[in-house]
Design an enzyme around this catalytic site. Structure first.
Site, PDB file in Angstrom:
ATOM      1  N   GLY A   1      22.347 -43.638  23.730  1.00 46.58           N
ATOM      2  CA  GLY A   1      23.080 -42.664  24.546  1.00 46.58           C
ATOM      3  C   GLY A   1      24.044 -43.188  25.584  1.00 46.58           C
ATOM      4  O   GLY A   1      24.530 -42.403  26.405  1.00 46.58           O
ATOM      5  N   GLY A   2      24.376 -44.471  25.568  1.00 44.79           N
ATOM      6  CA  GLY A   2      25.264 -45.004  26.597  1.00 44.79           C
ATOM      7  C   GLY A   2      26.607 -44.301  26.687  1.00 44.79           C
ATOM      8  O   GLY A   2      27.065 -43.955  27.777  1.00 44.79           O
ATOM      9  N   LYS A   3      27.225 -44.040  25.553  1.00 46.33           N
ATOM     10  CA  LYS A   3      28.547 -43.398  25.561  1.00 46.33           C
ATOM     11  C   LYS A   3      28.424 -41.887  25.763  1.00 46.33           C
ATOM     12  O   LYS A   3      29.322 -41.265  26.338  1.00 46.33           O
ATOM     13  CB  LYS A   3      29.306 -43.747  24.281  1.00 46.33           C
ATOM     14  CG  LYS A   3      29.619 -45.240  24.213  1.00 46.33           C
ATOM     15  CD  LYS A   3      30.312 -45.638  22.952  1.00 46.33           C
ATOM     16  CE  LYS A   3      30.529 -47.153  22.903  1.00 46.33           C
ATOM     17  NZ  LYS A   3      29.278 -47.907  22.695  1.00 46.33           N
TER      18      LYS A   3
ATOM     19  N   CYS B   1      26.851 -40.878  16.479  1.00 46.44           N
ATOM     20  CA  CYS B   1      26.076 -42.118  16.271  1.00 46.44           C
ATOM     21  C   CYS B   1      25.636 -42.600  17.653  1.00 46.44           C
ATOM     22  O   CYS B   1      25.952 -43.705  18.075  1.00 46.44           O
ATOM     23  CB  CYS B   1      26.915 -43.181  15.580  1.00 46.44           C
ATOM     24  SG  CYS B   1      27.784 -42.627  14.087  1.00 46.44           S
ATOM     25  N   ALA B   2      24.883 -41.759  18.347  1.00 45.06           N
ATOM     26  CA  ALA B   2      24.661 -41.921  19.788  1.00 45.06           C
ATOM     27  C   ALA B   2      23.738 -43.068  20.162  1.00 45.06           C
ATOM     28  O   ALA B   2      23.829 -43.607  21.267  1.00 45.06           O
ATOM     29  CB  ALA B   2      24.118 -40.608  20.380  1.00 45.06           C
ATOM     30  N   GLY B   3      22.819 -43.447  19.272  1.00 43.16           N
ATOM     31  CA  GLY B   3      21.877 -44.503  19.618  1.00 43.16           C
ATOM     32  C   GLY B   3      21.092 -44.142  20.861  1.00 43.16           C
ATOM     33  O   GLY B   3      20.563 -43.035  20.985  1.00 43.16           O
TER      34      GLY B   3
ATOM     35  N   ASP C   1      30.985 -43.692  16.878  1.00 41.40           N
ATOM     36  CA  ASP C   1      30.780 -45.080  17.290  1.00 41.40           C
ATOM     37  C   ASP C   1      29.848 -45.693  16.250  1.00 41.40           C
ATOM     38  O   ASP C   1      28.649 -45.786  16.446  1.00 41.40           O
ATOM     39  CB  ASP C   1      30.170 -45.107  18.695  1.00 41.40           C
ATOM     40  CG  ASP C   1      29.928 -46.513  19.196  1.00 41.40           C
ATOM     41  OD1 ASP C   1      30.672 -47.420  18.791  1.00 41.40           O
ATOM     42  OD2 ASP C   1      28.984 -46.712  19.987  1.00 41.40           O
TER      43      ASP C   1
ATOM     44  N   ASP D   1      21.776 -38.891  16.053  1.00 47.37           N
ATOM     45  CA  ASP D   1      21.535 -40.187  15.437  1.00 47.37           C
ATOM     46  C   ASP D   1      20.544 -40.016  14.295  1.00 47.37           C
ATOM     47  O   ASP D   1      19.735 -39.082  14.311  1.00 47.37           O
ATOM     48  CB  ASP D   1      20.988 -41.200  16.454  1.00 47.37           C
ATOM     49  CG  ASP D   1      21.280 -42.638  16.039  1.00 47.37           C
ATOM     50  OD1 ASP D   1      22.304 -43.192  16.478  1.00 47.37           O
ATOM     51  OD2 ASP D   1      20.491 -43.197  15.245  1.00 47.37           O
TER      52      ASP D   1
ATOM     53  N   CYS E   1      32.150 -52.152  17.574  1.00 44.76           N
ATOM     54  CA  CYS E   1      32.156 -53.364  18.414  1.00 44.76           C
ATOM     55  C   CYS E   1      32.330 -54.569  17.494  1.00 44.76           C
ATOM     56  O   CYS E   1      31.646 -55.576  17.621  1.00 44.76           O
ATOM     57  CB  CYS E   1      30.896 -53.464  19.276  1.00 44.76           C
ATOM     58  SG  CYS E   1      29.343 -53.380  18.375  1.00 44.76           S
TER      59      CYS E   1
END
Length: 399
Positions: A228-230, A224-226, A293, A248, A346
Site C-alpha cells: 500500500g505505499g503508493k 497492484c497495491a502490495g 504498478d 492485489d 521499478c
C-alpha cells in the site's frame, strides 16, 4: 573499527540463510537482529550493513576469497573495504597482497560489478552505452528517503521536528514530499513515524502517484497495491477525499495497507483482493484513475535489494514480462473513458517498460488508449532508484 567474534557470527548466520536457504535478505536481517537482544545499536548497524554489502559484492568476494569458508569470505570483504584484519586464527589463510594482486588482474566488468554474466549481457543489450554507469550506480548504498504525510504535517515542520532530535535531512528539487536523511538512521523508532507523519519511500517511487494527477473526490484504483505505499500517497494527494481501491492478488499484503492507513489517518482506502477475472469485470469502467504498478524484475532497486540479482534468471524475467502484459490486457477495462492510467515498474529494462506499453497500444485491448508522456528514471541520473512511469489516456468521455 574493532571486530567482535559474535557479531561476525551474526553476519555468517544471515548469509547462510540468504544463500543456502534462499531467504530474502531484509527478512533474514530483521530476524537475525531479533535473535540477540543484547546487541547494541552499533552491533546491529554493523550486522545489517555488513550483510547487505557482502550480499551486494558476493560474486566478487567469492572470486577473491581463498576458500568458500564464511570466515575467509568475511575477511576478504573486510580487506576490500580498506580495513586491516586482526591476527586471528580464523583469518590465517588470507594473504592481503595476494588478494590485492588478484583483484587488480580482473578485466571482466561483470566480475568487477559483482553481477551474473547473463545479467551483464542483458543489460548491455537493452541499455547499450548507459548500462555500465547504471549498474555501477545501482551498486551504491541506497539513501534513506522519507515521504512526508501531508495530511498530518508539512515538510518544513517535519524537517525541523527531526532536526530537534538530531536527525538531519535535506530537500531535493523536484520531489515535493521528500526528505533525504543525511545519515542512515532507524527512523521507525521515532515518535514521528509512530504518529504517521511520514513513510519511508524512495524519491523515484514517490513520482509514481504524483504522475497519476489525482484530485480530491476521485475514484482511484491501485490495482497492484502490495503493502500500500503508493495507495497511501494517492490518498494524501487526494486530501483523504474520494475513494482509493487498493487491490492485489495476495490478500495478506493488503492487511499491511490497513494498518498503515490507520497510522497515517487515512480513511478512504478500501482493500480488495483480486480473486480472478470476475473481480476485474465487476469493476468495468468504474475508475477515474488507474495505477498499474506491475510486478517486475526489480533491477531498478538493486541498491536496497541487492539479493535480487542472485535470485533472478532470464526465465524469471521472461515470466514477469508475460505477467505485465497479461495485466495490461485485462486491468485497463476498469478505467472510465476519459480517465488516465499510469503503468509503472521499478525496472530499468526497456523490455519491461516502453516496449510493454507499445505492445499494449498496438493490441486490441489498447486501441482506445494513447500515451501522454513517460519517464525513464535511471539511478545514474537521478541519484535514486531506477523506475519507469508511463501516463496514458483512455479516449472518449464518460457517460
Amino acid at each position: 573499527m574493532k571486530l567482535h567474534n559474535n557479531t561476525i557470527r551474526g553476519v555468517h548466520t544471515a548469509l547462510q540463510a540468504i544463500f543456502e536457504e534462499g531467504q530474502y535478505a531484509d527478512k533474514v536481517i530483521e530476524r537475525t537482529l531479533k535473535s540477540n537482544p543484547k546487541w547494541g545499536a552499533r552491533d546491529r548497524s554493523f550486522i545489517a550493513e555488513t550483510t547487505y554489502e557482502m550480499v551486494r559484492w558476493w560474486r566478487l568476494i567469492g572470486h577473491l576469497s581463498p576458500t568458500k569458508d564464511y570466515w575467509d569470505l568475511f575477511g576478504t570483504y573486510w580487506l576490500m573495504q580498506g580495513n586491516q584484519l586482526p591476527e586471528w586464527e580464523e583469518f590465517a589463510r588470507i594473504n592481503p597482497d595476494k588478494l590485492k594482486g588478484k583483484y587488480e588482474s580482473i578485466e571482466d566488468p561483470a566480475m568487477l560489478e559483482s553481477i551474473p554474466e547473463w545479467l551483464h549481457k542483458l543489460g548491455k543489450s537493452e541499455l547499450g552505452d548507459k548500462w555500465e554507469a547504471e549498474i555501477h550506480s545501482l551498486n551504491e548504498e541506497a539513501e534513506v528517503v522519507l515521504r512526508v504525510n501531508t495530511l498530518k504535517t508539512t515538510r518544513e515542520r517535519l524537517k525541523n521536528q527531526l532536526a530537534a532530535d538530531g536527525i538531519n535531512t535535506y530537500i531535493v528539487k523536484g520531489y515535493p514530499d521528500a526528505l533525504v536523511l543525511e545519515q542512515r538512521e532507524n527512523v521507525f523508532r521515532h515518535p514521528a513515524f509512530k504518529e504517521g507523519l511520514f513513510e519511508v519511500q524512495d524519491a523515484s517511487s514517490q513520482l509514481v502517484a504524483a504522475a497519476l494527477a489525482v484530485e480530491p473526490g476521485m475514484r482511484v484504483i491501485d490495482a497492484c497495491a502490495g503493502a500500500g505505499g503508493k495507495a497511501l500517497h494517492l490518498a494524501a494527494l487526494m486530501e483523504n477525499k474520494g475513494k482509493v481501491l487498493a487491490m492485489d492478488v495476495e490478500e495478506w499484503k493488503l492487511q499491511q495497507t490497513k494498518l498503515r492507513a490507520r497510522r497515517d489517518g487515512i480513511s478512504i482506502i478500501e482493500p480488495k483482493a483480486i480473486e480472478g477475472t470476475k473481480t476485474i469485470k465487476r469493476l468495468k469502467e468504474s475508475a477515474d484513475r488507474l495505477l498499474l504498478d506491475v510486478p517486475c524484475s526489480g533491477l531498478g532497486v538493486l541498491r536496497r535489494n541487492p539479493d535480487t540479482k542472485w535470485k533472478l534468471s532470464l526465465e524469471s524475467i521472461q515470466k514477469v514480462r508475460d505477467t505485465q502484459q497479461e495485466i495490461l490486457q485485462s486491468y485497463p477495462s476498469m478505467l472510465k473513458p476519459g480517465g488516465q492510467m499510469v503503468y509503472a515498474t521499478c525496472s530499468i529494462l526497456p523490455s519491461e517498460n516502453e516496449l510493454q506499453v507499445k505492445k499494449f497500444l498496438d493490441s486490441e485491448a489498447g486501441k482506445d488508449f494513447e500515451l501522454i508522456e513517460d519517464q525513464k528514471v535511471l539511478a545514474q541520473e537521478s541519484g535514486f532508484d531506477g523506475f519507469y512511469i508511463a501516463r496514458l489516456l483512455k479516449k472518449g468521455t464518460s457517460a
